[in-house]
Every structure is written in structure tokens, then in C-alpha cells.
Write an enzyme that holds these catalytic residues in place. Structure first.
Site, PDB file in Angstrom:
ATOM      1  N   PRO A 128      20.773  47.505 -66.302  1.00 26.20           N
ATOM      2  CA  PRO A 128      19.387  47.698 -66.742  1.00 26.20           C
ATOM      3  C   PRO A 128      19.319  48.322 -68.140  1.00 26.20           C
ATOM      4  O   PRO A 128      18.484  47.939 -68.950  1.00 26.20           O
ATOM      5  CB  PRO A 128      18.797  48.633 -65.683  1.00 26.20           C
ATOM      6  CG  PRO A 128      19.620  48.392 -64.457  1.00 26.20           C
ATOM      7  CD  PRO A 128      21.006  48.047 -64.936  1.00 26.20           C
ATOM      8  N   GLY A 131      22.218  45.714 -72.089  1.00 26.17           N
ATOM      9  CA  GLY A 131      22.151  44.253 -72.186  1.00 26.17           C
ATOM     10  C   GLY A 131      22.919  43.806 -73.409  1.00 26.17           C
ATOM     11  O   GLY A 131      24.135  43.580 -73.347  1.00 26.17           O
ATOM     12  N   ILE A 157      22.378  38.940 -62.731  1.00 31.21           N
ATOM     13  CA  ILE A 157      23.694  38.355 -62.473  1.00 31.21           C
ATOM     14  C   ILE A 157      23.555  36.926 -61.941  1.00 31.21           C
ATOM     15  O   ILE A 157      23.176  36.715 -60.782  1.00 31.21           O
ATOM     16  CB  ILE A 157      24.507  39.252 -61.500  1.00 31.21           C
ATOM     17  CG1 ILE A 157      24.601  40.687 -62.055  1.00 31.21           C
ATOM     18  CG2 ILE A 157      25.889  38.654 -61.246  1.00 31.21           C
ATOM     19  CD1 ILE A 157      25.184  40.812 -63.454  1.00 31.21           C
ATOM     20  N   ARG A 268       5.032   4.008 -73.430  1.00 29.17           N
ATOM     21  CA  ARG A 268       3.659   4.491 -73.613  1.00 29.17           C
ATOM     22  C   ARG A 268       2.978   3.760 -74.768  1.00 29.17           C
ATOM     23  O   ARG A 268       3.490   3.783 -75.900  1.00 29.17           O
ATOM     24  CB  ARG A 268       3.712   5.996 -73.895  1.00 29.17           C
ATOM     25  CG  ARG A 268       2.413   6.627 -74.289  1.00 29.17           C
ATOM     26  CD  ARG A 268       1.486   6.778 -73.127  1.00 29.17           C
ATOM     27  NE  ARG A 268       0.296   7.532 -73.487  1.00 29.17           N
ATOM     28  CZ  ARG A 268      -0.812   7.539 -72.760  1.00 29.17           C
ATOM     29  NH1 ARG A 268      -0.873   6.837 -71.631  1.00 29.17           N
ATOM     30  NH2 ARG A 268      -1.846   8.247 -73.138  1.00 29.17           N
ATOM     31  N   HIS A 338       5.503  13.300 -75.070  1.00 27.56           N
ATOM     32  CA  HIS A 338       4.874  12.963 -73.785  1.00 27.56           C
ATOM     33  C   HIS A 338       3.381  13.314 -73.751  1.00 27.56           C
ATOM     34  O   HIS A 338       2.696  12.955 -72.784  1.00 27.56           O
ATOM     35  CB  HIS A 338       5.572  13.697 -72.631  1.00 27.56           C
ATOM     36  CG  HIS A 338       6.853  13.075 -72.177  1.00 27.56           C
ATOM     37  ND1 HIS A 338       8.024  13.149 -72.893  1.00 27.56           N
ATOM     38  CD2 HIS A 338       7.157  12.368 -71.064  1.00 27.56           C
ATOM     39  CE1 HIS A 338       8.989  12.525 -72.246  1.00 27.56           C
ATOM     40  NE2 HIS A 338       8.488  12.030 -71.126  1.00 27.56           N
ATOM     41  N   GLU A 363      24.364  35.341 -72.200  1.00 22.80           N
ATOM     42  CA  GLU A 363      25.685  35.365 -72.864  1.00 22.80           C
ATOM     43  C   GLU A 363      25.561  35.737 -74.352  1.00 22.80           C
ATOM     44  O   GLU A 363      26.301  35.241 -75.198  1.00 22.80           O
ATOM     45  CB  GLU A 363      26.445  34.062 -72.632  1.00 22.80           C
ATOM     46  CG  GLU A 363      26.608  33.843 -71.128  1.00 22.80           C
ATOM     47  CD  GLU A 363      27.757  32.995 -70.714  1.00 22.80           C
ATOM     48  OE1 GLU A 363      28.747  32.917 -71.452  1.00 22.80           O
ATOM     49  OE2 GLU A 363      27.681  32.433 -69.617  1.00 22.80           O
TER      50      GLU A 363
HETATM   51  N1  CAA Z   1      37.390  39.478 -78.644  1.00 20.22           N
HETATM   52  C1  CAA Z   1      38.226  40.549 -78.495  1.00 20.22           C
HETATM   53  N2  CAA Z   1      37.873  41.820 -78.828  1.00 20.22           N
HETATM   54  C2  CAA Z   1      36.640  41.999 -79.333  1.00 20.22           C
HETATM   55  C3  CAA Z   1      35.732  40.953 -79.520  1.00 20.22           C
HETATM   56  C4  CAA Z   1      36.156  39.636 -79.151  1.00 20.22           C
HETATM   57  N3  CAA Z   1      35.344  38.583 -79.290  1.00 20.22           N
HETATM   58  N4  CAA Z   1      34.581  41.445 -80.014  1.00 20.22           N
HETATM   59  C5  CAA Z   1      34.759  42.777 -80.170  1.00 20.22           C
HETATM   60  N5  CAA Z   1      36.010  43.098 -79.750  1.00 20.22           N
HETATM   61  C6  CAA Z   1      36.622  44.433 -79.800  1.00 20.22           C
HETATM   62  C7  CAA Z   1      36.614  44.982 -81.225  1.00 20.22           C
HETATM   63  O1  CAA Z   1      37.747  44.545 -81.950  1.00 20.22           O
HETATM   64  C8  CAA Z   1      36.625  46.476 -81.006  1.00 20.22           C
HETATM   65  O2  CAA Z   1      37.949  46.858 -80.724  1.00 20.22           O
HETATM   66  P1  CAA Z   1      38.512  48.362 -81.112  1.00 20.22           P
HETATM   67  O3  CAA Z   1      37.901  49.289 -80.131  1.00 20.22           O
HETATM   68  O4  CAA Z   1      39.997  48.227 -80.933  1.00 20.22           O
HETATM   69  O5  CAA Z   1      38.083  48.617 -82.512  1.00 20.22           O
HETATM   70  C9  CAA Z   1      35.827  46.639 -79.712  1.00 20.22           C
HETATM   71  O6  CAA Z   1      35.843  45.353 -79.059  1.00 20.22           O
HETATM   72  C10 CAA Z   1      34.393  47.034 -79.975  1.00 20.22           C
HETATM   73  O7  CAA Z   1      33.826  46.078 -80.847  1.00 20.22           O
HETATM   74  P2  CAA Z   1      32.437  46.318 -81.578  1.00 20.22           P
HETATM   75  O8  CAA Z   1      32.491  47.631 -82.301  1.00 20.22           O
HETATM   76  O9  CAA Z   1      32.129  45.102 -82.376  1.00 20.22           O
HETATM   77  O10 CAA Z   1      31.452  46.463 -80.320  1.00 20.22           O
HETATM   78  P3  CAA Z   1      29.904  46.719 -80.242  1.00 20.22           P
HETATM   79  O11 CAA Z   1      29.643  47.744 -79.224  1.00 20.22           O
HETATM   80  O12 CAA Z   1      29.316  46.881 -81.618  1.00 20.22           O
HETATM   81  O13 CAA Z   1      29.373  45.326 -79.599  1.00 20.22           O
HETATM   82  C11 CAA Z   1      28.599  43.054 -79.569  1.00 20.22           C
HETATM   83  C12 CAA Z   1      29.565  44.093 -80.162  1.00 20.22           C
HETATM   84  C13 CAA Z   1      29.026  41.745 -80.191  1.00 20.22           C
HETATM   85  C14 CAA Z   1      27.170  43.344 -79.941  1.00 20.22           C
HETATM   86  C15 CAA Z   1      28.764  43.018 -78.024  1.00 20.22           C
HETATM   87  O14 CAA Z   1      28.272  44.180 -77.416  1.00 20.22           O
HETATM   88  C16 CAA Z   1      28.069  41.822 -77.406  1.00 20.22           C
HETATM   89  O15 CAA Z   1      28.613  40.718 -77.415  1.00 20.22           O
HETATM   90  N6  CAA Z   1      26.865  42.031 -76.829  1.00 20.22           N
HETATM   91  C17 CAA Z   1      26.203  40.973 -76.050  1.00 20.22           C
HETATM   92  C18 CAA Z   1      26.534  41.096 -74.606  1.00 20.22           C
HETATM   93  C19 CAA Z   1      26.458  39.779 -73.890  1.00 20.22           C
HETATM   94  O16 CAA Z   1      26.753  38.729 -74.440  1.00 20.22           O
HETATM   95  N7  CAA Z   1      26.132  39.838 -72.622  1.00 20.22           N
HETATM   96  C20 CAA Z   1      26.115  38.672 -71.809  1.00 20.22           C
HETATM   97  C21 CAA Z   1      26.146  39.026 -70.365  1.00 20.22           C
HETATM   98  S1  CAA Z   1      26.867  37.813 -69.338  1.00 20.22           S
HETATM   99  C22 CAA Z   1      25.690  36.644 -69.057  1.00 20.22           C
HETATM  100  O17 CAA Z   1      24.687  36.592 -69.709  1.00 20.22           O
HETATM  101  C23 CAA Z   1      26.053  35.652 -68.023  1.00 20.22           C
HETATM  102  C24 CAA Z   1      24.962  34.787 -67.555  1.00 20.22           C
HETATM  103  O18 CAA Z   1      23.932  35.211 -67.090  1.00 20.22           O
HETATM  104  C25 CAA Z   1      25.138  33.335 -67.604  1.00 20.22           C
END
Ligand code: CAA
Length: 380
Positions: A128, A131, A157, A268, A338, A363
Site C-alpha cells: 500500500p 508502489g 497482486i 461500415r 467505430h 510493472e
Molecule cells: N537490475 C539490477 N539491479 C538494479 C536494477 C536492475 N534493473 N535497477 C536498479 N538496480 C540496483 C542498483 O544498481 C542499486 O544497486 P546498489 O545498491 O548496489 O547501488 C539498487 O538496485 C538501487 O537502485 P536505485 O537507487 O536505482 O533504486 P531506487 O530506489 O531509486 O528505485 C526504481 C529505482 C527504478 C524507481 C525502482 O524502484 C522501480 O523500478 N520502481 C517501480 C516498481 C515496479 O515496477 N513495480 C511493479 C510491481 S509488479 C507488477 O506490477 C506486476 C503486475 O501486476 C503485473
């Protein structure tokens, strides 16, 4: 350079297109209207090997590649976006990380039933209060002997109402922020695991979106995926692959809406001729088909990069950003073509229009994709 599907990929595309038209499409309207999880669809898709398309056969999958996986998700989403996302979550958000980070024992025990579709998986990251800022999640995992005790909750989820297993992200130390996040493999029959009710949504109805609650839930240390503190990186890497699947879903939704609009424009008649004879409609169709192809090629490029075992963070974010925006534009134009009929439930375009919207949110929102893209280009 050669942009051509292999013979195996073409055969797969043809067979999934048939399955989608004959089996999935006739039920798409009902799935949308009832919002019931199409468990029968997942079982049938699993029989065709679609629960773990890119997972090696030794672990119950079909042993194909990510491009093949994109073809599957596109073809299924072309007729039913709900069914597309159900498969995409099981394939890329659950099977993929188990393959990449799981021990041999975890692969045998958890990946094989998921990739063969005997079990269904879900991905428990979002909370919550966490995100877009996934690193600030607050579900806690406290080590206690050979177990971890998890307390917290997850929200939105996908597959959650029906999943047999969840990949759960929790922190072993709130102070450490993302460096405390740890991943756990949690069967849904674990004591202390509880599902919420089904969410009522704008679209992709039937994908079983729900909350998950964990109350003093004991998870054996052997079900930790990767090391303590490695969970955030596992989640991010997993989402790189997941975003390619959502891009493919968006391409499928756009393609489905385009085909409906193309056919309708030729049937159409107004002002004494089919509306496809009017340049205004022709320009819409031209833009739609061009954008869909561009989105598809970006998606395939990201999948190809993943298959080459190269980092695909940038390409996956670009593909998801662009394809999801194309899905909005194309479904909007399809509805416009449409006219009044498109606004009714008699035609499928209003469903495509509603389903497209989520591809810019889950995502990682479009805004998050832009952050990821900007970070990658600035780092070059
Ligand atoms: N691959 C590997 N490592 C990664 C990475 C990647 N793609 N992206 C970041 N990291 C690592 C970084 O290298 C960093 O490592 P260190 O700690 O060693 O420095 C660490 O992760 C932290 O990275 P950031 O400082 O960039 O992290 P952040 O807190 O600023 O967040 C963000 C970055 C891109 C905003 C991330 O939080 C994000 O992707 N947010 C979106 C969340 C999301 O997509 N949620 C989807 C939920 S699932 C879903 O939606 C499923 C469904 O319903 C279908």
C-alpha cells in the site's frame, strides 16, 4: 542484419494464433464481464507449454527463448489481455527469477510445477505504501532459528486470488532500505498467508488482482531466494524481463483493436461508401499500423537482448514505455473509427480501450520507465 522469425518461432506464432482465436477469444467477453479468474484457460495454456515458454525443458518449461515468449503473450493478448497478463506473470515474474536465482533444489521443487503449469505463481512486491518506490516496502522478515517470520501485506497482486505460490519481497532490516530486501518463495498454503478479496477494476478483469496478508508466517530459510539483502536486485532484474512481457501484451492489445477497426472500416458505410474510403480513416489506419510495428520491433529488440544474456534494462523500459503508449493511442483510434457503436459493449473495442490503460501502470508506470531510460542514457 536480419529481422526474421525462425521457423520454430513462426510455427509457434501460427499455433498460438489458432489457440487464441478458437479457444481464448470466445470466452474473452465473459471473462471481462464476470471478472472471474479463467482457471480453465491457464490449464489449457499449460498443456501447450505456455506456462514456462523460455524455461528449459528439464525444469518443466518449453525451452524456447524470450522472443518466442513475446509472440505468445502478443497472440494471447490480441484476443484477451487478461489471459495475456496471467501468463506473463507466471512466466516472467515467477519462473524467470526462480531459474536465474534459485538453487537446484528450489528449481526442482518450485520451478518445475510452475513452468509446467501444474501450479500458478504471483509476484508480491507492491505494498500500500510502496508502489513506484518499491525500495521502501515494509513487510518484515525476522530470522528465527531455521525460519524467517514474515509480517506485512501486499497489494494489487495479479494472479493473487488463485496463485499456489507467491514470490514475496520482505526486509530483514528496515534501516538498510533496499539493501535489506530479501526474496522468499512462499506456497499459498503456508500458515499465516491470507488472500484479500478480488479487486474490481477498469480492465484486465479476471486477472485475480488481490491483496495478500502475512501474519507471523514462518518461511524456512531454505525458501529464501538468493542471499539476504539481494531481493531488491532480484526484483529489478525480474522486472526487466517482466516489462518485455507487458510490452508484448500492449502490442497484442493494439494489434487486436487495429484488426477490429480495419474490418469495421471496410463494412461500415456512410455517405454511400465504406468509411475506409475516407482519407481521415485511412490516416488513422496508417498511423496505427506504423506505430504497432515500431512497438513490436522495440519489444523484439529487448527480448533479443535478454536472450543474448546482456543487460536489457534500457531496452525493456523503452519497449514498455512506447508499446503501452501505442496501445492507448491505437485503442482510442479504434474506438473512434467505430463511432457510437464502439462505445457500446456490443463491440470489443471498448474492452481493448479499457484493457490498454493498465499497461502504462503495472510493472512500473510510464514515468518510472522514463526515469530508468534517463538513468541509462545519462550513464553512457
Ligand atoms: N537490475 C539490477 N539491479 C538494479 C536494477 C536492475 N534493473 N535497477 C536498479 N538496480 C540496483 C542498483 O544498481 C542499486 O544497486 P546498489 O545498491 O548496489 O547501488 C539498487 O538496485 C538501487 O537502485 P536505485 O537507487 O536505482 O533504486 P531506487 O530506489 O531509486 O528505485 C526504481 C529505482 C527504478 C524507481 C525502482 O524502484 C522501480 O523500478 N520502481 C517501480 C516498481 C515496479 O515496477 N513495480 C511493479 C510491481 S509488479 C507488477 O506490477 C506486476 C503486475 O501486476 C503485473
Amino acid at each position: 542484419m536480419k529481422i526474421e522469425l525462425s521457423e520454430e518461432q513462426q510455427l509457434l506464432q501460427d499455433s498460438i494464433r489458432r489457440f487464441a482465436s478458437e479457444v481464448v477469444a470466445p470466452r474473452a467477453k465473459e471473462v471481462d464481464e464476470t471478472g472471474d479468474f479463467p482457471a480453465e484457460f491457464f490449464a489449457q495454456a499449460a498443456e501447450l507449454g505456455l506456462a514456462g515458454v523460455a524455461i528449459p525443458e528439464q525444469y518443466g518449461g518449453s525451452g524456447m527463448d524470450s522472443v518466442a515468449y513475446c509472440l505468445v503473450i502478443e497472440e494471447i493478448s490480441r484476443v484477451c489481455a487478461t489471459s495475456g497478463v496471467i501468463l506473463s506473470v507466471n512466466n516472467s515474474l515467477v519462473c524467470d527469477p526462480l531459474l536465474e536465482f534459485g538453487s537446484e533444489e528450489q528449481k526442482q521443487r518450485f520451478l518445475t510445477p510452475l513452468a509446467s503449469g501444474r501450479k500458478l505463481g504471483c509476484f508480491g512486491l507492491t505494498e500500500p505504501g510502496a508502489g513506484s518506490d518499491a525500495g521502501s516496502l515494509r513487510t518484515v522478515a525476522k530470522r528465527d532459528g531455521d525460519d524467517y517470520v514474515l509480517n506485512g501485506s501486499k497489494v494489487f497482486i495479479t494472479n493473487g486470488t488463485n496463485a499456489d505460490l507467491a514470490l514475496v519481497f520482505a526486509t530483514v532490516d528496515l534501516e538498510k532500505k533496499h539493501k535489506g530486501i530479501t526474496a522468499f518463495i512462499v506456497p499459498a498454503d503456508t500458515a499465516g498467508y491470507r488472500r484479500g478479496g478480488k479487486e474490481y477494476k477498469l480492465g484486465v478483469n479476471g486477472s485475480g488482482t488481490t491483496e495478500l496478508f502475512f501474519e507471523d508466517m514462518r518461511v524456512p530459510a531454505g525458501q529464501r531466494l538468493g542471499d539476504e539483502g539481494e531481493g531488491f536486485k532480484i526484483a529489478m532484474r525480474t522486472l526487466d524481463g517482466g516489462r518485455i512481457g507487458i510490452a508484448a501484451q500492449a502490442v497484442g492489445i493494439a494489434q487486436g483493436a487495429f484488426e477490429e477497426a480495419l474490418a469495421y472500416s471496410q463494412e461500415r458505410e456512410q455517405f454511400g461508401r465504406p468509411i475506409s474510403k475516407f482519407q481521415a480513416i485511412q490516416f488513422y489506419l496508417a498511423d496505427m499500423s506504423t506505430e504497432i510495428d515500431a512497438a513490436r520491433f522495440l519489444t523484439w529488440k529487448a527480448a533479443w537482448k535478454k536472450d543474448s544474456h546482456k543487460k536489457c534494462t534500457l531496452e525493456a523500459a523503452q519497449a514498455k514505455l512506447f508499446a503501452s503508449q501505442v496501445a492507448q493511442r491505437v485503442t482510442d483510434k479504434a474506438l473512434q473509427i467505430h463511432g457510437g457503436y464502439g462505445y457500446t459493449r456490443e463491440y470489443n473495442v471498448e474492452r481493448y480501450f479499457r484493457d490498454a490503460r493498465i499497461t502504462e501502470i503495472y510493472e512500473g508506470t510510464s514515468e518510472i520507465q522514463k526515469m530508468v531510460i534517463a538513468a541509462a542514457v545519462l550513464a553512457d
